[in-house]
Write a protein that holds these residues in place. Structure first.
Motif, PDB file in Angstrom:
ATOM      1  N   ILE A 152       0.833  -1.203   0.000  1.00 55.71           N
ATOM      2  CA  ILE A 152       0.000   0.000   0.000  1.00 55.71           C
ATOM      3  C   ILE A 152       0.870   1.257   0.000  1.00 55.71           C
ATOM      4  O   ILE A 152       0.579   2.226  -0.707  1.00 55.71           O
ATOM      5  CB  ILE A 152      -0.973   0.000   1.199  1.00 55.71           C
ATOM      6  CG1 ILE A 152      -1.956  -1.171   1.094  1.00 55.71           C
ATOM      7  CG2 ILE A 152      -1.692   1.334   1.337  1.00 55.71           C
ATOM      8  CD1 ILE A 152      -2.881  -1.125  -0.107  1.00 55.71           C
ATOM      9  N   ARG A 159       0.651   4.350  -2.661  1.00 58.01           N
ATOM     10  CA  ARG A 159       0.294   5.698  -2.201  1.00 58.01           C
ATOM     11  C   ARG A 159       1.488   6.646  -2.107  1.00 58.01           C
ATOM     12  O   ARG A 159       1.320   7.813  -1.776  1.00 58.01           O
ATOM     13  CB  ARG A 159      -0.372   5.621  -0.818  1.00 58.01           C
ATOM     14  CG  ARG A 159      -1.645   4.836  -0.794  1.00 58.01           C
ATOM     15  CD  ARG A 159      -2.721   5.596  -1.467  1.00 58.01           C
ATOM     16  NE  ARG A 159      -3.992   4.909  -1.300  1.00 58.01           N
ATOM     17  CZ  ARG A 159      -5.122   5.388  -1.727  1.00 58.01           C
ATOM     18  NH1 ARG A 159      -5.164   6.541  -2.338  1.00 58.01           N
ATOM     19  NH2 ARG A 159      -6.226   4.709  -1.566  1.00 58.01           N
ATOM     20  N   ILE A 181      -7.418  -1.071   5.550  1.00 59.78           N
ATOM     21  CA  ILE A 181      -6.207  -0.271   5.464  1.00 59.78           C
ATOM     22  C   ILE A 181      -6.533   1.147   5.906  1.00 59.78           C
ATOM     23  O   ILE A 181      -7.516   1.732   5.445  1.00 59.78           O
ATOM     24  CB  ILE A 181      -5.693  -0.210   4.003  1.00 59.78           C
ATOM     25  CG1 ILE A 181      -5.641  -1.590   3.362  1.00 59.78           C
ATOM     26  CG2 ILE A 181      -4.374   0.530   3.911  1.00 59.78           C
ATOM     27  CD1 ILE A 181      -4.751  -2.576   4.029  1.00 59.78           C
TER      28      ILE A 181
END
Length: 99
Positions: free
Chosen positions: A19, A23, A46
């Motif tokens: 993640i 991001r 998340i």
């Protein structure tokens, strides 16, 4: 063939890294909670500075495959499966060839 057991803590680490790369943030900025239910299977909630999102099994597997390739230097496509043990929680099994 032998099976390598990947504990829940390493699955969470793999998802954090996965993640964070998506991001463009640090893995420490990602919080992950794994879930299982009989209807939808495995998922993860998340939390980042961008808010909350839920990912499903295929994304958890993708994260694990990247982590396995980079950290264990093993074949991430050699029979990877998520599983649940009521005592030890969620874990992954990776089948590997004996050397």
């Amino acid at each position: 063939m032998t099976k390598l057991i990947i504990p829940e803590e390493d699955i969470i680490l793999a998802v954090c890294i996965y993640i964070a790369r998506q991001r463009k943030i640090e893995p420490a900025e990602v919080e992950v909670e794994l879930f299982y239910d009989d209807y939808s299977g495995f998922s993860a909630e998340i939390t980042t500075v961008y808010g909350k999102q839920e990912i499903v099994t295929k994304h958890i597997i993708s994260a694990l495959r990247e982590w396995i390739k980079e950290n264990l230097h093993a074949n991430p496509y050699a029979g990877l499966k998520l599983d649940l043990n009521r005592t030890n929680g969620i874990y992954a099994r990776l089948r590997s060839e004996d050397e």
